[in-house]
Scaffold this active site. Structure first.
Site, PDB file in Angstrom:
ATOM      1  N   ILE A  63       0.838  -1.207   0.000  1.00 58.44           N
ATOM      2  CA  ILE A  63       0.000   0.000   0.000  1.00 58.44           C
ATOM      3  C   ILE A  63       0.870   1.253   0.000  1.00 58.44           C
ATOM      4  O   ILE A  63       0.623   2.204  -0.748  1.00 58.44           O
ATOM      5  CB  ILE A  63      -0.958  -0.001   1.216  1.00 58.44           C
ATOM      6  CG1 ILE A  63      -1.976  -1.145   1.074  1.00 58.44           C
ATOM      7  CG2 ILE A  63      -1.672   1.342   1.353  1.00 58.44           C
ATOM      8  CD1 ILE A  63      -2.881  -1.322   2.267  1.00 58.44           C
ATOM      9  N   LYS A  67      26.164 -21.595 -14.252  1.00 55.28           N
ATOM     10  CA  LYS A  67      25.963 -21.165 -15.637  1.00 55.28           C
ATOM     11  C   LYS A  67      24.465 -21.250 -15.903  1.00 55.28           C
ATOM     12  O   LYS A  67      23.936 -22.313 -16.206  1.00 55.28           O
ATOM     13  CB  LYS A  67      26.729 -22.049 -16.617  1.00 55.28           C
ATOM     14  CG  LYS A  67      26.585 -21.584 -18.066  1.00 55.28           C
ATOM     15  CD  LYS A  67      27.333 -22.499 -19.023  1.00 55.28           C
ATOM     16  CE  LYS A  67      27.165 -22.020 -20.453  1.00 55.28           C
ATOM     17  NZ  LYS A  67      25.759 -22.044 -20.908  1.00 55.28           N
ATOM     18  N   GLU A  90      22.695 -12.757 -17.596  1.00 53.11           N
ATOM     19  CA  GLU A  90      21.755 -13.702 -18.200  1.00 53.11           C
ATOM     20  C   GLU A  90      20.329 -13.350 -17.804  1.00 53.11           C
ATOM     21  O   GLU A  90      20.025 -13.157 -16.628  1.00 53.11           O
ATOM     22  CB  GLU A  90      22.084 -15.120 -17.725  1.00 53.11           C
ATOM     23  CG  GLU A  90      21.679 -16.202 -18.687  1.00 53.11           C
ATOM     24  CD  GLU A  90      22.636 -16.323 -19.876  1.00 53.11           C
ATOM     25  OE1 GLU A  90      22.368 -17.166 -20.744  1.00 53.11           O
ATOM     26  OE2 GLU A  90      23.637 -15.572 -19.940  1.00 53.11           O
ATOM     27  N   CYS A 131       0.422 -46.557 -43.748  1.00 53.09           N
ATOM     28  CA  CYS A 131      -0.930 -46.445 -44.292  1.00 53.09           C
ATOM     29  C   CYS A 131      -0.803 -46.084 -45.768  1.00 53.09           C
ATOM     30  O   CYS A 131      -0.173 -45.080 -46.112  1.00 53.09           O
ATOM     31  CB  CYS A 131      -1.725 -45.366 -43.546  1.00 53.09           C
ATOM     32  SG  CYS A 131      -3.326 -45.005 -44.320  1.00 53.09           S
ATOM     33  N   CYS A 155      -6.313 -40.681 -46.841  1.00 49.79           N
ATOM     34  CA  CYS A 155      -6.313 -40.653 -45.371  1.00 49.79           C
ATOM     35  C   CYS A 155      -6.154 -39.205 -44.907  1.00 49.79           C
ATOM     36  O   CYS A 155      -5.233 -38.497 -45.330  1.00 49.79           O
ATOM     37  CB  CYS A 155      -5.174 -41.508 -44.828  1.00 49.79           C
ATOM     38  SG  CYS A 155      -4.975 -41.418 -43.032  1.00 49.79           S
TER      39      CYS A 155
END
EC number: 6.5.1.2
Length: 645
Positions: free
Chosen positions: A31, A108, A163, A412, A417
């Site tokens: 606040i 690292k 990083e 297949c 298909c």
């Protein structure tokens, strides 16, 4: 509020933010912070000319960028040499008389490297690593990362490197959110961090809760004698400090540090893939200098791939564009190296038999970097009798057609298909084929279900009327998609041949066919194709057979397109007729580098073998570089590649 009170309030808010975000030690209630923040915001709205650049209101994150400009680093951002075991560590220590020296070690972290520039105590720019000398300017996005101070108590010009990462917990929450929204999931926290940093909308960046951990400085006028002193100074400016930072004085100390850090790997909320070791004394570092590739004074001791045990719940069958059925293991979700793994490829049913897999087995899963999770073994002793055999399918799981067994493949043969058609469409539109931006898997599935696209030629007859009214298709999206389709009409011939998805004929083979036969490619005979360097009977039979069976469809497609087949004149060079594998992040995209190599007459492949001549590696190179070392294949950095041209 006077100007002096405003400046004091800005200073106070920055102190509170530093304590909250980087020291985990709140100095004010939420606040209190919000009330003071509101006063500062009100003052700035009334007197915009008096607003300072380091005000916390600059972190709001509501700016949308058109793109990223290039930015030059004052001092080069180098890559690091990787080592993988104690023998390689000992060999590194023995090079350059490192015995008896002090070493600075730290985790690292596996994220996106960033270069921050401060002048007169104010953040003036932030750039990605790029090629080490030039990166992308992401300053607007960096200003919404709370752990990066907009103002520091140091007036000299300084580059601070580090990083950008995303915590594992935040990563999981982000992927859950994306899953609920139907978006593609990030593969791992590193990809999420790098992708977030390059968002055009900084509000998105702010929502990702990125963190920044410094690990070095670039251009500076500091007068410290040790790297540890520099990092202590930098972190005291208001940056995060990891709880694992050590100074080691012997090989024994280094080994212990590595073991200790490796044991923390799972517990740490930030993804890390190894331990950085560098000589602490700065004068010694300066004297040792650099190779073409790396600093001689530092190294990354990488962790081994993470292996976990989980349960194989079921097997899903995927039908590819050529009809090959691929079994995919459905796993009890397990977290590996920062990513939740739910599936693992099993390649074929011979692999299932080799592993002796059963549904319900406890299996060993390995995942290294971006490598697809793989089942490496079965804990047979943990079976309790509830496991069930995995049967080879007899019928296609999509269309119900009887399957054909060809050697290790189950296929297949039904050309109608749905799975085969949809996957063929996806492949045809993909980046490496006709590169139709906007026609991805989800949209192609929608268009197929609505009957708007039944075969490939339907793509080139799509009109705005076909797309209006479909969910998610607004005027702008429709316009962009139709423009992308129109742009694809003009394309190199080899891309079109690749896009046809002929078995055994990939991009490299397609290039050779296009260059040798040009516009007469469709009439090439079996014997003519067989004479092409690197082609075997299976390739020739597949190509000629496909063209004979599908000639009418191909000619219909060609009527929509304008294809070019220019023969490339190749000057003899070191890469002519050499096999090259690319791995890691380079200064240009992998596709651009591949194109360069192919134009020089190289054969670019995806896997490393004894037949590979060169492995060209960039930052964060993984298992391919390791395999090259193991097989004695010559590994070259991007800088070495340029030297060889």
């Amino acid at each position: 509020m006077s100007e002096a009170e405003y400046l004091k309030a800005v200073e106070m808010l920055n102190i509170w933010a530093k304590a909250y975000y980087t020291q985990d030690n709140p100095l004010a209630t939420d606040i209190e912070y919000d009330v003071l923040y509101k006063k500062v915001e009100t003052f700035e709205n009334e007197f915009p000319d008096l607003k300072v650049s380091y005000s916390p209101t600059n972190r709001v994150g509501d700016a949308v960028s058109e793109g990223f400009e290039k930015i030059n680093h004052k001092a080069k951002m180098w890559s690091m040499e990787d080592i993988f075991d104690d023998n390689e560590l000992l060999a590194w220590l023995e090079r350059g008389e490192k015995a008896g020296l002090e070493f600075f070690v730290e985790p690292k972290f596996d994220g996106a490297s960033l270069n921050l520039t401060y002048e007169n105590g104010v953040l003036i720019s932030a750039g990605t690593r790029g090629n080490g000398e030039t990166g992308e300017n992401v300053t607007q996005n960096v200003k919404v990362i709370n752990s990066i101070p907009l103002q520091i108590d140091y007036k000299e010009k300084i580059e601070i490197r580090g990083e950008v990462v995303i915590a594992k917990s935040d990563f999981d929450a982000l992927n859950d959110e994306r899953a609920n929204s139907g978006e593609n999931l990030f593969a791992n926290p590193r990809n999420a961090a790098a992708g977030s940093l390059r968002q055009l909308d900084s509000a998105v960046v702010k929502s990702r809760h990125l963190k920044f951990f410094p690990w070095d400085v670039g251009e500076n006028s500091l007068n410290f004698k040790k790297h540890s002193e520099i990092m202590e100074f930098v972190r005291n400016l208001g940056f995060l400090k990891d709880d694992f930072v050590r100074v080691c004085a012997s090989l024994t100390d280094l080994r212990k540090a590595y073991v200790d850090l490796h044991e923390m790997r799972e517990r740490k909320d930030i993804l890390m893939d190894g331990m950085v070791i560098r000589i602490n004394e700065l004068t010694k570092c300066e004297n040792m200098g650099y190779t073409i590739k790396f600093p001689r004074f530092m190294v990354a001791y990488k962790f081994p791939p993470v292996e976990k045990a989980t349960k194989l719940i079921d097997i899903n069958l995927q039908v590819g564009r050529t009809g090959v059925i691929t079994p995919v293991g459905v796993l009890e979700p397990v977290n590996i190296d920062g990513a939740t793994v739910r599936n693992a490829t099993l390649h074929n049913f011979d692999e299932i038999a080799r592993l002796g897999l059963m549904k319900g087995d406890i299996v060993s899963i390995i995942r290294s970097g971006d490598v697809i999770p793989k089942i490496t073994g079965v804990f047979g002793a943990r079976r309790n009798g509830s496991e069930t055999p995995i049967k080879r399918p007899e019928f296609c799981p999509v269309c119900g057609s009887r399957l054909l067994v060809e050697d290790i493949f189950i296929r297949c043969q039904n050309l109608t298909c749905k799975a085969r058609i949809v996957n063929s469409l996806i492949y045809f539109c993909s980046k490496k084929c006709m590169n139709i931006d906007g026609l991805g898997e989800a949209i192609i599935n929608t268009l197929f279900e609505k009957g708007k696209i039944i075969n490939i030629s339907d793509i080139y007859t799509l009109k705005a009327d076909d797309l209006e009214g479909l969910e998610g298709f607004k005027d702008k999206k429709i316009s962009n998609l139709l423009a992308s389709i129109e742009n694809s009409r003009i394309s190199p011939l080899y891309r079109f041949i690749t896009a046809l998805g002929i078995e055994h004929i990939g991009e490299v083979a397609a290039r050779k066919i296009a260059e040798i036969f040009g516009e007469n490619w469709l009439n090439a005979s079996f014997d003519e194709i067989l004479k092409i360097d690197g082609f075997g009977e299976a390739m020739a039979k597949s190509f000629v057979g496909f063209c004979e069976i599908n000639r009418e469809k191909i000619e219909n497609l060609l009527s929509f397109l304008h294809l070019s087949a220019q023969k490339t004149e190749i000057s003899q060079n070191v890469f002519t007729k050499k096999t090259v594998v690319i791995t890691g992040t380079l200064s240009i995209s992998r596709d651009e580098m591949k194109e360069k190599l192919i134009k020089m007459g190289a054969n670019v492949t995806n896997s490393v073998s004894k037949k590979t001549d060169f492995v060209l590696f960039g930052k964060d190179a993984g298992s391919k570089l390791e395999k090259a070392k193991m097989l004695g294949v010559k590994a070259i950095s991007e800088d070495e590649f340029k030297e060889m041209l």
